[in-house]
Design a protein around this motif. Structure first.
Motif, PDB file in Angstrom:
ATOM      1  N   GLU A 219       0.828  -1.211   0.000  1.00  0.00           N
ATOM      2  CA  GLU A 219       0.000   0.000   0.000  1.00  0.00           C
ATOM      3  C   GLU A 219       0.860   1.258   0.000  1.00  0.00           C
ATOM      4  O   GLU A 219       0.585   2.212  -0.722  1.00  0.00           O
ATOM      5  CB  GLU A 219      -0.934   0.003   1.204  1.00  0.00           C
ATOM      6  CG  GLU A 219      -1.816   1.242   1.314  1.00  0.00           C
ATOM      7  CD  GLU A 219      -2.730   1.449   0.109  1.00  0.00           C
ATOM      8  OE1 GLU A 219      -2.998   2.621  -0.250  1.00  0.00           O
ATOM      9  OE2 GLU A 219      -3.170   0.443  -0.484  1.00  0.00           O
ATOM     10  N   ILE A 220       1.947   1.251   0.794  1.00  0.00           N
ATOM     11  CA  ILE A 220       2.773   2.454   0.847  1.00  0.00           C
ATOM     12  C   ILE A 220       3.522   2.673  -0.465  1.00  0.00           C
ATOM     13  O   ILE A 220       3.680   3.811  -0.930  1.00  0.00           O
ATOM     14  CB  ILE A 220       3.754   2.399   2.047  1.00  0.00           C
ATOM     15  CG1 ILE A 220       4.388   3.782   2.235  1.00  0.00           C
ATOM     16  CG2 ILE A 220       4.820   1.312   1.854  1.00  0.00           C
ATOM     17  CD1 ILE A 220       5.156   3.923   3.537  1.00  0.00           C
ATOM     18  N   ASN A 221       3.948   1.593  -1.115  1.00  0.00           N
ATOM     19  CA  ASN A 221       4.609   1.758  -2.411  1.00  0.00           C
ATOM     20  C   ASN A 221       3.630   2.174  -3.496  1.00  0.00           C
ATOM     21  O   ASN A 221       3.995   2.901  -4.432  1.00  0.00           O
ATOM     22  CB  ASN A 221       5.331   0.478  -2.799  1.00  0.00           C
ATOM     23  CG  ASN A 221       6.682   0.340  -2.117  1.00  0.00           C
ATOM     24  OD1 ASN A 221       7.246   1.323  -1.643  1.00  0.00           O
ATOM     25  ND2 ASN A 221       7.200  -0.872  -2.064  1.00  0.00           N
ATOM     26  N   LEU A 222       2.393   1.728  -3.385  1.00  0.00           N
ATOM     27  CA  LEU A 222       1.372   2.192  -4.311  1.00  0.00           C
ATOM     28  C   LEU A 222       1.179   3.699  -4.163  1.00  0.00           C
ATOM     29  O   LEU A 222       1.087   4.432  -5.165  1.00  0.00           O
ATOM     30  CB  LEU A 222       0.053   1.457  -4.063  1.00  0.00           C
ATOM     31  CG  LEU A 222      -1.125   1.874  -4.942  1.00  0.00           C
ATOM     32  CD1 LEU A 222      -0.799   1.662  -6.425  1.00  0.00           C
ATOM     33  CD2 LEU A 222      -2.385   1.101  -4.554  1.00  0.00           C
ATOM     34  N   GLN A 223       1.135   4.178  -2.937  1.00  0.00           N
ATOM     35  CA  GLN A 223       1.016   5.620  -2.715  1.00  0.00           C
ATOM     36  C   GLN A 223       2.219   6.358  -3.295  1.00  0.00           C
ATOM     37  O   GLN A 223       2.080   7.429  -3.897  1.00  0.00           O
ATOM     38  CB  GLN A 223       0.900   5.909  -1.223  1.00  0.00           C
ATOM     39  CG  GLN A 223      -0.401   5.448  -0.580  1.00  0.00           C
ATOM     40  CD  GLN A 223      -0.439   5.776   0.902  1.00  0.00           C
ATOM     41  OE1 GLN A 223      -0.058   6.868   1.319  1.00  0.00           O
ATOM     42  NE2 GLN A 223      -0.902   4.817   1.705  1.00  0.00           N
ATOM     43  N   ARG A 224       3.406   5.783  -3.114  1.00  0.00           N
ATOM     44  CA  ARG A 224       4.602   6.422  -3.667  1.00  0.00           C
ATOM     45  C   ARG A 224       4.524   6.536  -5.182  1.00  0.00           C
ATOM     46  O   ARG A 224       4.868   7.574  -5.758  1.00  0.00           O
ATOM     47  CB  ARG A 224       5.839   5.615  -3.263  1.00  0.00           C
ATOM     48  CG  ARG A 224       6.220   5.782  -1.799  1.00  0.00           C
ATOM     49  CD  ARG A 224       7.206   4.743  -1.320  1.00  0.00           C
ATOM     50  NE  ARG A 224       7.652   5.035   0.047  1.00  0.00           N
ATOM     51  CZ  ARG A 224       8.092   4.130   0.901  1.00  0.00           C
ATOM     52  NH1 ARG A 224       8.171   2.840   0.531  1.00  0.00           N
ATOM     53  NH2 ARG A 224       8.470   4.487   2.112  1.00  0.00           N
ATOM     54  N   LEU A 225       4.064   5.476  -5.839  1.00  0.00           N
ATOM     55  CA  LEU A 225       3.925   5.545  -7.299  1.00  0.00           C
ATOM     56  C   LEU A 225       2.890   6.578  -7.704  1.00  0.00           C
ATOM     57  O   LEU A 225       3.050   7.279  -8.714  1.00  0.00           O
ATOM     58  CB  LEU A 225       3.545   4.171  -7.849  1.00  0.00           C
ATOM     59  CG  LEU A 225       4.674   3.269  -8.324  1.00  0.00           C
ATOM     60  CD1 LEU A 225       4.113   1.964  -8.879  1.00  0.00           C
ATOM     61  CD2 LEU A 225       5.535   3.953  -9.380  1.00  0.00           C
ATOM     62  N   GLN A 226       1.815   6.677  -6.948  1.00  0.00           N
ATOM     63  CA  GLN A 226       0.767   7.637  -7.272  1.00  0.00           C
ATOM     64  C   GLN A 226       1.260   9.079  -7.159  1.00  0.00           C
ATOM     65  O   GLN A 226       0.725   9.969  -7.826  1.00  0.00           O
ATOM     66  CB  GLN A 226      -0.448   7.405  -6.371  1.00  0.00           C
ATOM     67  CG  GLN A 226      -1.180   6.105  -6.695  1.00  0.00           C
ATOM     68  CD  GLN A 226      -2.209   5.714  -5.660  1.00  0.00           C
ATOM     69  OE1 GLN A 226      -2.191   6.212  -4.526  1.00  0.00           O
ATOM     70  NE2 GLN A 226      -3.114   4.818  -6.025  1.00  0.00           N
ATOM     71  N   TYR A 227       2.274   9.306  -6.332  1.00  0.00           N
ATOM     72  CA  TYR A 227       2.882  10.630  -6.221  1.00  0.00           C
ATOM     73  C   TYR A 227       4.063  10.813  -7.177  1.00  0.00           C
ATOM     74  O   TYR A 227       4.684  11.877  -7.205  1.00  0.00           O
ATOM     75  CB  TYR A 227       3.357  10.872  -4.786  1.00  0.00           C
ATOM     76  CG  TYR A 227       2.283  11.390  -3.864  1.00  0.00           C
ATOM     77  CD1 TYR A 227       1.928  12.744  -3.855  1.00  0.00           C
ATOM     78  CD2 TYR A 227       1.617  10.531  -2.995  1.00  0.00           C
ATOM     79  CE1 TYR A 227       0.947  13.226  -3.009  1.00  0.00           C
ATOM     80  CE2 TYR A 227       0.631  10.993  -2.133  1.00  0.00           C
ATOM     81  CZ  TYR A 227       0.295  12.348  -2.143  1.00  0.00           C
ATOM     82  OH  TYR A 227      -0.684  12.823  -1.309  1.00  0.00           O
ATOM     83  N   THR A 228       4.394   9.784  -7.934  1.00  0.00           N
ATOM     84  CA  THR A 228       5.506   9.855  -8.882  1.00  0.00           C
ATOM     85  C   THR A 228       4.970  10.306 -10.241  1.00  0.00           C
ATOM     86  O   THR A 228       4.096   9.656 -10.813  1.00  0.00           O
ATOM     87  CB  THR A 228       6.185   8.478  -9.034  1.00  0.00           C
ATOM     88  OG1 THR A 228       6.631   8.036  -7.748  1.00  0.00           O
ATOM     89  CG2 THR A 228       7.369   8.565  -9.974  1.00  0.00           C
ATOM     90  N   PRO A 229       5.440  11.434 -10.780  1.00  0.00           N
ATOM     91  CA  PRO A 229       4.923  11.919 -12.061  1.00  0.00           C
ATOM     92  C   PRO A 229       5.031  10.866 -13.163  1.00  0.00           C
ATOM     93  O   PRO A 229       5.966  10.057 -13.187  1.00  0.00           O
ATOM     94  CB  PRO A 229       5.810  13.127 -12.368  1.00  0.00           C
ATOM     95  CG  PRO A 229       6.295  13.589 -11.029  1.00  0.00           C
ATOM     96  CD  PRO A 229       6.465  12.338 -10.215  1.00  0.00           C
ATOM     97  N   LEU A 230       4.066  10.891 -14.074  1.00  0.00           N
ATOM     98  CA  LEU A 230       4.070   9.967 -15.195  1.00  0.00           C
ATOM     99  C   LEU A 230       5.257  10.245 -16.113  1.00  0.00           C
ATOM    100  O   LEU A 230       5.818  11.339 -16.117  1.00  0.00           O
ATOM    101  CB  LEU A 230       2.760  10.079 -15.980  1.00  0.00           C
ATOM    102  CG  LEU A 230       1.453   9.909 -15.181  1.00  0.00           C
ATOM    103  CD1 LEU A 230       0.257   9.977 -16.129  1.00  0.00           C
ATOM    104  CD2 LEU A 230       1.452   8.603 -14.406  1.00  0.00           C
ATOM    105  N   ASN A 231       5.627   9.236 -16.874  1.00  0.00           N
ATOM    106  CA  ASN A 231       6.626   9.384 -17.932  1.00  0.00           C
ATOM    107  C   ASN A 231       7.964   9.918 -17.420  1.00  0.00           C
ATOM    108  O   ASN A 231       8.395  11.002 -17.765  1.00  0.00           O
ATOM    109  CB  ASN A 231       6.085  10.302 -19.039  1.00  0.00           C
ATOM    110  CG  ASN A 231       6.952  10.288 -20.281  1.00  0.00           C
ATOM    111  OD1 ASN A 231       7.713   9.362 -20.514  1.00  0.00           O
ATOM    112  ND2 ASN A 231       6.834  11.332 -21.083  1.00  0.00           N
TER     113      ASN A 231
END
Length: 339
Positions: A219-231
């Motif tokens: 869950e925490i890594n999912l949140q990190r990816l969601q805050y990581t800009p695309l591309n």
């Protein structure tokens, strides 16, 4: 020309050589778990054996060849002892694999030899295993050349610098010429390789696309990816509450870890852990997950119908450790032209 692929793994080098019109009569590897992948995709037999235990007599029996004067010996030994990521000064047992490969060359005297490995292989101090290998080639009348090549310059959608050695008996040798880059064909990109694959969530497997499987994500890594800009985004945009302890207090290093790939650039170098976001810039450019095994294979230039067998962890190793198929084909075609 025929070939024997030593340390064949899942068959990336074999498949490229076959595409170049070279008949691969067999692949040798100690990892029995690679057999199904190798034989399912290639018209060659898999021999599960440690090369250090292979005699010339057994090599002739297994390959069904009486002599090797028109045979290519391809040997891409495990790269761990020569890798920059390796910190230990202890001699790794795999260094003896290159010695064993050299022994078979000296006994069989094949027409040609090709090696692919990490650049560090040629930088070991002193009279290294690699230097002894070169001396063996010279002593047995081989012309040889080696250089560090980047697979992206041969149509692979990935930055992957590797030392390549080509040797041919009684002949001058050259390194293949780049086909992609400035004033040549454009580099193939992540978009070229994987944009056609359907979406799949983290921890899931697509029902219709073989090996389009992704790793679970916390869950925490999912949140990190969601805050990581695309591309091409990375961890520097995360809120403080999501930062790793090792990245706090202004630490700026290793921004590729947990990062997303760029759509319109070649991928970073894939490793055996290429389907985990915590091991490099292996995040999908848009979807909140790491790249799938199928996408990793495409970035290694395996065709989409190349099917892998085994656990996801082992399949990731098969893919990450492979010689990219397009790179292997370019080497094979060049060796055919030289011989």
């Amino acid at each position: 020309m025929k070939a024997i692929d030593f340390f064949c793994g899942a068959g990336g080098l074999t498949h490229g050589l076959l595409n170049a019109g070279i008949e691969v009569v067999g692949g040798f590897d100690i990892d029995e778990e690679c057999r199904e992948t190798y034989e399912h995709n290639n018209a060659a037999s898999f021999h599960s054996i440690d090369i250090r235990d292979v005699s010339l007599k057994e090599l002739k029996s297994r390959s069904r060849l009486r002599k090797f004067d028109n045979v290519l010996f391809a040997g891409c030994a495990p790269c761990q002892p020569f890798s920059q990521q390796r910190k230990s000064e202890t001699v790794h047992h795999s260094t003896t694999l290159l010695t064993a490969f050299g022994r078979l060359i000296e006994e069989a005297l094949p027409r040609a030899v090709v090696i692919e490995n990490v650049p560090g292989m040629a930088r070991v101090k002193g009279f290294s295993t690699f230097r002894r290998f070169l001396h063996m080639l010279e002593k047995n009348g081989y012309g040889y050349v080696y250089d560090v090549l980047d697979a992206k310059k041969f149509g692979v959608p990935q930055n992957r610098r590797r030392l390549v050695l080509i040797a041919i008996r009684s002949k001058e040798v050259s390194i293949p010429i780049n086909t992609h880059g400035r004033d040549l064909q454009p580099f193939r990109t992540v978009r070229d390789a994987i944009s056609h694959f359907p979406e799949v969530a983290a921890g899931k497997t697509h029902p219709k696309v073989p090996n389009h499987s992704t790793a679970n994500i916390s869950e925490i890594n999912l949140q990190r990816l969601q805050y990581t800009p695309l591309n091409g985004g990375d961890r520097r945009t995360w809120p403080k509450r999501l930062q790793l302890d090792c990245h706090k207090n202004g630490y700026e290093g290793h921004t590729d870890v947990y990062g997303r790939m760029f759509w319109d650039l070649p991928a970073p170098t894939l490793t055996a852990r290429c389907y985990s976001i915590s091991n490099g810039r292996y995040g999908h450019p848009e979807q909140d997950r790491a790249i799938s095994l199928r996408e990793a294979a495409a970035l290694q230039s395996f065709p989409d119908n190349y099917q892998f067998f085994g656990s996801n962890t082992h399949i990731a190793q098969q893919i990450g450790n492979a010689v990219p198929v397009r790179f292997a084909a370019a080497l094979g075609m060049h060796i055919k032209d030289l011989t």
